[in-house]
Design a protein around this motif. Structure first.
Motif, PDB file in Angstrom:
ATOM      1  N   ASP A  18       0.813  -1.230   0.000  1.00  0.00           N
ATOM      2  CA  ASP A  18       0.000   0.000   0.000  1.00  0.00           C
ATOM      3  C   ASP A  18       0.845   1.278   0.000  1.00  0.00           C
ATOM      4  O   ASP A  18       0.309   2.380  -0.013  1.00  0.00           O
ATOM      5  CB  ASP A  18      -0.977   0.019   1.177  1.00  0.00           C
ATOM      6  N   GLY A  19       2.183   1.127   0.037  1.00  0.00           N
ATOM      7  CA  GLY A  19       3.068   2.286   0.028  1.00  0.00           C
ATOM      8  C   GLY A  19       3.597   2.667   1.398  1.00  0.00           C
ATOM      9  O   GLY A  19       4.454   3.542   1.512  1.00  0.00           O
ATOM     10  N   THR A  20       3.099   2.047   2.458  1.00  0.00           N
ATOM     11  CA  THR A  20       3.632   2.305   3.801  1.00  0.00           C
ATOM     12  C   THR A  20       5.109   1.939   3.804  1.00  0.00           C
ATOM     13  O   THR A  20       5.490   0.899   3.283  1.00  0.00           O
ATOM     14  CB  THR A  20       2.880   1.470   4.859  1.00  0.00           C
ATOM     15  N   ARG A  21       5.924   2.822   4.398  1.00  0.00           N
ATOM     16  CA  ARG A  21       7.366   2.572   4.444  1.00  0.00           C
ATOM     17  C   ARG A  21       7.871   2.696   5.873  1.00  0.00           C
ATOM     18  O   ARG A  21       7.577   3.671   6.560  1.00  0.00           O
ATOM     19  CB  ARG A  21       8.094   3.591   3.556  1.00  0.00           C
ATOM     20  N   TYR A  22       8.639   1.697   6.295  1.00  0.00           N
ATOM     21  CA  TYR A  22       9.283   1.709   7.614  1.00  0.00           C
ATOM     22  C   TYR A  22      10.785   1.609   7.416  1.00  0.00           C
ATOM     23  O   TYR A  22      11.261   0.749   6.683  1.00  0.00           O
ATOM     24  CB  TYR A  22       8.801   0.530   8.467  1.00  0.00           C
ATOM     25  N   ASP A  23      11.500   2.500   8.069  1.00  0.00           N
ATOM     26  CA  ASP A  23      12.965   2.453   8.102  1.00  0.00           C
ATOM     27  C   ASP A  23      13.385   2.426   9.560  1.00  0.00           C
ATOM     28  O   ASP A  23      12.948   3.283  10.336  1.00  0.00           O
ATOM     29  CB  ASP A  23      13.568   3.697   7.432  1.00  0.00           C
ATOM     30  N   GLY A  24      14.204   1.453   9.924  1.00  0.00           N
ATOM     31  CA  GLY A  24      14.655   1.412  11.304  1.00  0.00           C
ATOM     32  C   GLY A  24      15.102   0.038  11.729  1.00  0.00           C
ATOM     33  O   GLY A  24      15.492  -0.790  10.909  1.00  0.00           O
ATOM     34  N   GLY A  25      14.992  -0.194  13.028  1.00  0.00           N
ATOM     35  CA  GLY A  25      15.459  -1.433  13.615  1.00  0.00           C
ATOM     36  C   GLY A  25      14.428  -2.547  13.557  1.00  0.00           C
ATOM     37  O   GLY A  25      13.223  -2.297  13.564  1.00  0.00           O
ATOM     38  N   PHE A  26      14.943  -3.774  13.486  1.00  0.00           N
ATOM     39  CA  PHE A  26      14.112  -4.981  13.522  1.00  0.00           C
ATOM     40  C   PHE A  26      14.713  -5.937  14.530  1.00  0.00           C
ATOM     41  O   PHE A  26      15.924  -5.973  14.721  1.00  0.00           O
ATOM     42  CB  PHE A  26      14.093  -5.684  12.155  1.00  0.00           C
ATOM     43  N   GLN A  27      13.834  -6.722  15.158  1.00  0.00           N
ATOM     44  CA  GLN A  27      14.283  -7.781  16.049  1.00  0.00           C
ATOM     45  C   GLN A  27      13.376  -8.977  15.806  1.00  0.00           C
ATOM     46  O   GLN A  27      12.153  -8.873  15.955  1.00  0.00           O
ATOM     47  CB  GLN A  27      14.212  -7.330  17.506  1.00  0.00           C
ATOM     48  N   ASN A  28      13.965 -10.086  15.378  1.00  0.00           N
ATOM     49  CA  ASN A  28      13.216 -11.318  15.099  1.00  0.00           C
ATOM     50  C   ASN A  28      11.998 -11.074  14.206  1.00  0.00           C
ATOM     51  O   ASN A  28      10.907 -11.567  14.476  1.00  0.00           O
ATOM     52  CB  ASN A  28      12.815 -12.002  16.405  1.00  0.00           C
ATOM     53  N   GLY A  29      12.188 -10.275  13.152  1.00  0.00           N
ATOM     54  CA  GLY A  29      11.147 -10.058  12.155  1.00  0.00           C
ATOM     55  C   GLY A  29      10.222  -8.887  12.403  1.00  0.00           C
ATOM     56  O   GLY A  29       9.445  -8.518  11.533  1.00  0.00           O
ATOM     57  N   LEU A  30      10.267  -8.279  13.595  1.00  0.00           N
ATOM     58  CA  LEU A  30       9.352  -7.193  13.944  1.00  0.00           C
ATOM     59  C   LEU A  30      10.086  -5.863  14.121  1.00  0.00           C
ATOM     60  O   LEU A  30      11.241  -5.842  14.573  1.00  0.00           O
ATOM     61  CB  LEU A  30       8.609  -7.520  15.242  1.00  0.00           C
ATOM     62  N   CYS A  31       9.397  -4.763  13.819  1.00  0.00           N
ATOM     63  CA  CYS A  31       9.951  -3.424  14.044  1.00  0.00           C
ATOM     64  C   CYS A  31      10.277  -3.291  15.525  1.00  0.00           C
ATOM     65  O   CYS A  31       9.424  -3.561  16.377  1.00  0.00           O
ATOM     66  CB  CYS A  31       8.933  -2.351  13.660  1.00  0.00           C
ATOM     67  N   SER A  32      11.509  -2.902  15.829  1.00  0.00           N
ATOM     68  CA  SER A  32      11.934  -2.816  17.216  1.00  0.00           C
ATOM     69  C   SER A  32      13.091  -1.836  17.330  1.00  0.00           C
ATOM     70  O   SER A  32      13.955  -1.798  16.469  1.00  0.00           O
ATOM     71  CB  SER A  32      12.366  -4.198  17.704  1.00  0.00           C
ATOM     72  N   GLY A  33      13.098  -1.035  18.389  1.00  0.00           N
ATOM     73  CA  GLY A  33      14.128  -0.015  18.549  1.00  0.00           C
ATOM     74  C   GLY A  33      13.654   1.284  17.927  1.00  0.00           C
ATOM     75  O   GLY A  33      12.463   1.580  17.916  1.00  0.00           O
ATOM     76  N   LEU A  34      14.589   2.077  17.386  1.00  0.00           N
ATOM     77  CA  LEU A  34      14.220   3.355  16.771  1.00  0.00           C
ATOM     78  C   LEU A  34      13.807   3.157  15.324  1.00  0.00           C
ATOM     79  O   LEU A  34      14.416   2.356  14.603  1.00  0.00           O
ATOM     80  CB  LEU A  34      15.400   4.330  16.823  1.00  0.00           C
TER      81      LEU A  34
END
Length: 150
Positions: A39-55
């Motif tokens: 859908d165009g959503t964009r996430y840039d940052g940390g991942f932990q075990n497949g999930l967005c995590s950290g900053l």
């Protein structure tokens, strides 16, 4: 294999989701990366075990944006969320919701009358109080997330 970063690379999923970044030995997104959804959503940052995590920074197709802390895939910790209409919330988040101390600022720069600052529970202001230290921390975390992801 250990929990650390094992390799770096890109992958395009069947649904059109694209990921470029670090992976762990079990083939999960782990470390720094960039994820773009169909859908165009964009996430840039940390991942932990497949999930967005950290900053991290997430930008939605309608222009809404969140910069801050993530945990197990959710907005969680301190951060700043801007709605597409220009309203923003600076403060604390839990489990993907506005939850904790913070301040609402409307698109015209006002905070409402009376001022929308205090303790929020499930996105609703339940107790008014000044909390400049929390707002400042949210702004700082937002800036750190933006700097890390640019």
């Amino acid at each position: 294999m250990g929990e650390g970063v094992a390799k770096n690379g890109a992958y395009k999923y069947e649904d059109g989701t694209k990921y470029i970044g670090d992976w762990n030995g079990r083939g999960m997104k782990h470390g720094g990366g960039s994820l773009v959804l169909p859908d165009g959503t964009r996430y840039d940052g940390g991942f932990q075990n497949g999930l967005c995590s950290g900053l991290g920074v997430i930008i939605f197709p309608d222009g809404a944006k969140y910069e801050g802390e993530f945990m197990q895939g959710w907005f969680h910790g301190h951060g700043v969320f801007w709605r597409a209409d220009g309203m923003k919330f600076e403060g604390e988040f839990r489990g993907g919701r506005i939850w904790g101390l913070g301040l609402v600022t409307y698109a015209d720069g006002s905070h409402g009358f009376p001022r929308n600052e205090g303790f929020f529970q499930d996105c609703r202001l339940v107790r008014r109080r000044r909390c400049p230290e929390i707002v400042h921390k949210a702004q700082k975390v937002s800036m750190m997330a933006r700097a890390q992801c640019s």
